[in-house]
Design a protein around this motif. Structure first.
Motif, PDB file in Angstrom:
ATOM      1  N   HIS A 193      11.867   2.014 -16.372  1.00 40.13           N
ATOM      2  CA  HIS A 193      12.724   2.819 -15.502  1.00 40.13           C
ATOM      3  C   HIS A 193      12.462   2.433 -14.057  1.00 40.13           C
ATOM      4  N   SER A 194      13.446   1.886 -13.394  1.00 36.95           N
ATOM      5  CA  SER A 194      13.242   1.622 -11.979  1.00 36.95           C
ATOM      6  C   SER A 194      13.609   2.857 -11.163  1.00 36.95           C
ATOM      7  N   VAL A 195      12.695   3.238 -10.311  1.00 32.55           N
ATOM      8  CA  VAL A 195      12.921   4.417  -9.489  1.00 32.55           C
ATOM      9  C   VAL A 195      12.961   4.006  -8.025  1.00 32.55           C
ATOM     10  N   GLY A 196      13.975   4.468  -7.345  1.00 32.68           N
ATOM     11  CA  GLY A 196      14.086   4.166  -5.921  1.00 32.68           C
ATOM     12  C   GLY A 196      13.925   5.424  -5.096  1.00 32.68           C
ATOM     13  N   GLN A 254       0.817  -1.202   0.000  1.00 35.13           N
ATOM     14  CA  GLN A 254       0.000   0.000   0.000  1.00 35.13           C
ATOM     15  C   GLN A 254       0.862   1.269   0.000  1.00 35.13           C
ATOM     16  N   CYS A 255       1.900   1.246   0.820  1.00 35.34           N
ATOM     17  CA  CYS A 255       2.677   2.470   0.968  1.00 35.34           C
ATOM     18  C   CYS A 255       3.365   2.857  -0.342  1.00 35.34           C
ATOM     19  N   VAL A 256       3.723   1.885  -1.169  1.00 37.02           N
ATOM     20  CA  VAL A 256       4.408   2.224  -2.412  1.00 37.02           C
ATOM     21  C   VAL A 256       3.467   2.968  -3.351  1.00 37.02           C
ATOM     22  N   SER A 257       2.242   2.489  -3.466  1.00 35.05           N
ATOM     23  CA  SER A 257       1.322   3.216  -4.341  1.00 35.05           C
ATOM     24  C   SER A 257       0.990   4.583  -3.760  1.00 35.05           C
ATOM     25  N   GLN A 258       0.957   4.654  -2.439  1.00 32.88           N
ATOM     26  CA  GLN A 258       0.730   5.974  -1.828  1.00 32.88           C
ATOM     27  C   GLN A 258       1.889   6.919  -2.105  1.00 32.88           C
ATOM     28  N   LEU A 259       3.106   6.385  -2.052  1.00 33.68           N
ATOM     29  CA  LEU A 259       4.270   7.227  -2.333  1.00 33.68           C
ATOM     30  C   LEU A 259       4.251   7.696  -3.786  1.00 33.68           C
ATOM     31  N   ARG A 260       3.855   6.802  -4.667  1.00 33.16           N
ATOM     32  CA  ARG A 260       3.780   7.176  -6.080  1.00 33.16           C
ATOM     33  C   ARG A 260       2.750   8.277  -6.291  1.00 33.16           C
ATOM     34  N   ASP A 261       1.585   8.085  -5.681  1.00 33.66           N
ATOM     35  CA  ASP A 261       0.541   9.103  -5.800  1.00 33.66           C
ATOM     36  C   ASP A 261       1.008  10.435  -5.223  1.00 33.66           C
ATOM     37  N   LEU A 262       1.679  10.329  -4.087  1.00 27.63           N
ATOM     38  CA  LEU A 262       2.154  11.539  -3.427  1.00 27.63           C
ATOM     39  C   LEU A 262       3.117  12.312  -4.320  1.00 27.63           C
ATOM     40  N   VAL A 272       7.179  17.780 -13.911  1.00 27.05           N
ATOM     41  CA  VAL A 272       5.963  16.967 -13.907  1.00 27.05           C
ATOM     42  C   VAL A 272       6.074  15.846 -14.928  1.00 27.05           C
ATOM     43  N   SER A 273       6.559  16.188 -16.110  1.00 31.80           N
ATOM     44  CA  SER A 273       6.609  15.137 -17.120  1.00 31.80           C
ATOM     45  C   SER A 273       7.696  14.123 -16.794  1.00 31.80           C
ATOM     46  N   LYS A 274       8.764  14.588 -16.156  1.00 25.44           N
ATOM     47  CA  LYS A 274       9.806  13.656 -15.741  1.00 25.44           C
ATOM     48  C   LYS A 274       9.273  12.665 -14.705  1.00 25.44           C
ATOM     49  N   VAL A 275       8.589  13.187 -13.732  1.00 27.01           N
ATOM     50  CA  VAL A 275       8.055  12.336 -12.674  1.00 27.01           C
ATOM     51  C   VAL A 275       7.075  11.322 -13.257  1.00 27.01           C
ATOM     52  N   ASN A 276       6.191  11.807 -14.119  1.00 29.21           N
ATOM     53  CA  ASN A 276       5.210  10.895 -14.700  1.00 29.21           C
ATOM     54  C   ASN A 276       5.869   9.855 -15.583  1.00 29.21           C
ATOM     55  N   GLN A 277       6.836  10.304 -16.327  1.00 27.07           N
ATOM     56  CA  GLN A 277       7.545   9.380 -17.210  1.00 27.07           C
ATOM     57  C   GLN A 277       8.232   8.281 -16.391  1.00 27.07           C
ATOM     58  N   LEU A 278       8.900   8.698 -15.335  1.00 27.17           N
ATOM     59  CA  LEU A 278       9.627   7.725 -14.516  1.00 27.17           C
ATOM     60  C   LEU A 278       8.687   6.737 -13.834  1.00 27.17           C
ATOM     61  N   LEU A 279       7.577   7.260 -13.327  1.00 31.40           N
ATOM     62  CA  LEU A 279       6.701   6.392 -12.559  1.00 31.40           C
ATOM     63  C   LEU A 279       5.809   5.526 -13.448  1.00 31.40           C
ATOM     64  N   ASP A 280       5.505   6.018 -14.630  1.00 34.33           N
ATOM     65  CA  ASP A 280       4.590   5.258 -15.487  1.00 34.33           C
ATOM     66  C   ASP A 280       5.307   4.235 -16.341  1.00 34.33           C
ATOM     67  N   ASP A 281       6.548   4.523 -16.645  1.00 35.29           N
ATOM     68  CA  ASP A 281       7.282   3.630 -17.523  1.00 35.29           C
ATOM     69  C   ASP A 281       8.044   2.611 -16.679  1.00 35.29           C
ATOM     70  N   PRO A 290      15.865  -7.267  -7.080  1.00 37.01           N
ATOM     71  CA  PRO A 290      15.334  -6.103  -7.795  1.00 37.01           C
ATOM     72  C   PRO A 290      15.804  -4.769  -7.213  1.00 37.01           C
ATOM     73  N   PHE A 291      17.076  -4.494  -7.330  1.00 34.01           N
ATOM     74  CA  PHE A 291      17.558  -3.217  -6.819  1.00 34.01           C
ATOM     75  C   PHE A 291      18.527  -2.529  -7.767  1.00 34.01           C
ATOM     76  N   ASP A 292      18.233  -2.662  -9.037  1.00 33.25           N
ATOM     77  CA  ASP A 292      19.069  -2.014 -10.027  1.00 33.25           C
ATOM     78  C   ASP A 292      18.344  -0.764 -10.530  1.00 33.25           C
ATOM     79  N   PHE A 293      18.615   0.319  -9.858  1.00 28.36           N
ATOM     80  CA  PHE A 293      17.806   1.507 -10.125  1.00 28.36           C
ATOM     81  C   PHE A 293      18.372   2.382 -11.235  1.00 28.36           C
ATOM     82  N   HIS A 294      17.474   3.077 -11.902  1.00 28.24           N
ATOM     83  CA  HIS A 294      17.898   4.070 -12.898  1.00 28.24           C
ATOM     84  C   HIS A 294      17.875   5.483 -12.307  1.00 28.24           C
ATOM     85  N   TYR A 295      16.898   5.683 -11.470  1.00 26.43           N
ATOM     86  CA  TYR A 295      16.767   7.011 -10.864  1.00 26.43           C
ATOM     87  C   TYR A 295      16.495   6.894  -9.373  1.00 26.43           C
TER      88      TYR A 295
END
Ligand SMILES: *[C@@H]1O[C@H](CO)[C@@H](O)[C@H](O)[C@H]1NC(C)=O
Ligand SMILES: *[C@@H]1O[C@H](CO)[C@@H](O)[C@H](O)[C@H]1NC(C)=O
Ligand SMILES: *[C@@H]1O[C@H](CO)[C@@H](O)[C@H](O)[C@H]1NC(C)=O
Length: 341
Positions: free
Chosen positions: A201-204, A167-175, A189-198, A239-244
């Motif tokens: 790109h793994s984002v940590g 739950q907390c991960v989706s909340q963090l994404r929404d936040l 804004v577009s960077k954040v959306n691009q990173l989270l939607d694609d 699963p800890f090979d992050f891009h951003y």
């Protein structure tokens, strides 16, 4: 060892003397800026190191206090206290302490911090908590009264791409989406959306929290250890090979009502912005984009205005940085250099 420091309890707002080994009950506490901590730091799982006593100078009054035991000296302003800290893998008993640290970052944001804390403890191959070293290597008694479960800091990473997990991960994404939309420019804004939607790109989310007065030097071993753990996890195909990375920094903006340069710890002019974790300013240099927002209404007043040290009001802000994971080495080097100056 009993170490005293003047702390501000963020719940009651009182400036009282608390034991470092047993900080004030359930309160989120933070140290006043003026007490300087000398410390040594170990990344270890079992090592116990001796922590030593205090060396003090200067004047200042003594606040009497109810929860302290006798025999000790009064707190003196400008006191230097040596404390040994160590970094350890988070365990279940750290739950409360970690949650309190997350609370100081997220305040009233809509994130289930219990859930997030559990996640940080669960991924026990990554991340460290800062604990005070057991002061007495000889006493291994189980009934030792000074079992110190207090967590002074945490450094870890949360995989924001693994959205289904908790739950907390989706909340963090929404936040992040929500806040960037409100406070970021179009590019952000577009960077954040691009990173989270694609999902390619793994984002940590980089977690780098500690009590306010624990000096930035502690961050270097923690970050280096984190980097090592990330490498190890990667080589084991975990699963800890992050891009951003996303880092949420705590800032205070100083409103100088009465200009009085009492403390000139940097030779520069008085800082208008105070980074709670000084090293995070260096992360800004490598960030692709960032946005910031005021959290004054989210915090329970304590940090604003009640600091009689400086005659200025400090307004709490948050700054969100987004930087490529490939810059992590670079930024650790920069932080190391900065701290050596
Ligand atoms: C937060 O997460 C915990 C553990 O996952 C869960 O038990 C709890 O109900 C959640 N709290 C809220 C308010 O959603
Ligand atoms: C994060 O989780 C996703 C989904 O499980 C996974 O595909 C990705 O590899 C993970 N990210 C990193 C950086 O390993
Ligand atoms: C700050 O100092 C003033 C006088 O210098 C005192 O009246 C006031 O109570 C102090 N405030 C706090 C929060 O300690």
């Amino acid at each position: 060892m009993t170490v005293f420091a003047v702390l501000i309890c963020l719940r009651c707002g009182n400036q009282t003397r608390h034991r470092l080994v047993k900080p004030h009950g359930a309160c989120v506490i933070s140290f006043l800026f003026h007490s300087v901590f000398l410390f040594t730091f170990h990344i270890t799982s079992t090592m116990k190191k001796r922590a030593v006593d205090s060396k003090q100078n200067v004047e200042s009054d003594s606040s009497s206090d109810d929860d302290s035991s006798g025999e000790d000296e009064e707190y003196k302003g400008g006191e230097q206290i040596q404390v040994d800290f160590e970094g350890r893998i988070p365990v279940d008993s750290d739950f409360h302490g970690i949650k309190q640290l997350l609370l100081q970052l997220f305040l009233k944001a809509h994130v289930n911090l219990s859930d997030l804390t559990e996640l940080l403890i669960k991924q026990n191959y990554i991340g460290s908590v800062v604990k005070q070293c057991d002061d007495d290597p000889e006493s291994d008694d189980e009934d030792d009264m000074n079992v110190d479960d207090d967590v002074y800091g945490i450094t870890s990473v949360v995989n924001l791409t693994e959205k289904k997990s908790m739950q907390c991960v989706s909340q963090l994404r929404d936040l992040l989406k929500d806040l960037s939309t409100k406070h970021g420019d179009d590019r952000t804004v577009s960077k954040v959306n691009q990173l989270l939607d694609d999902d390619s790109h793994s984002v940590g989310l980089l977690i780098n929290e500690r009590f306010i007065n624990i000096p930035p030097q502690v961050a270097v071993p923690l970050l280096m250890n984190l980097r090592k753990e990330l490498e190890k996890a990667k080589s084991r195909k975990m699963p800890f090979d992050f891009h951003y990375f996303v880092l949420i920094c705590k800032l205070y903006k100083m409103d100088h009502t009465k200009k009085k340069s009492k403390k000139n710890k940097n030779k520069e002019a008085e800082p208008e912005i105070l980074w709670s974790n000084a090293e995070e300013e260096v992360f800004l240099e490598v960030a692709d984009c960032s946005f910031e927002f005021c959290v004054k209404d989210d915090s329970d007043s304590a940090l604003g205005g009640k600091w009689n040290e400086s005659d200025s009001e400090m307004t709490p802000w948050r700054k969100v940085l987004i930087f490529p994971a490939s810059k992590l080495d670079d930024v650790i080097n920069r932080v190391t250099n900065m701290l050596q100056q």
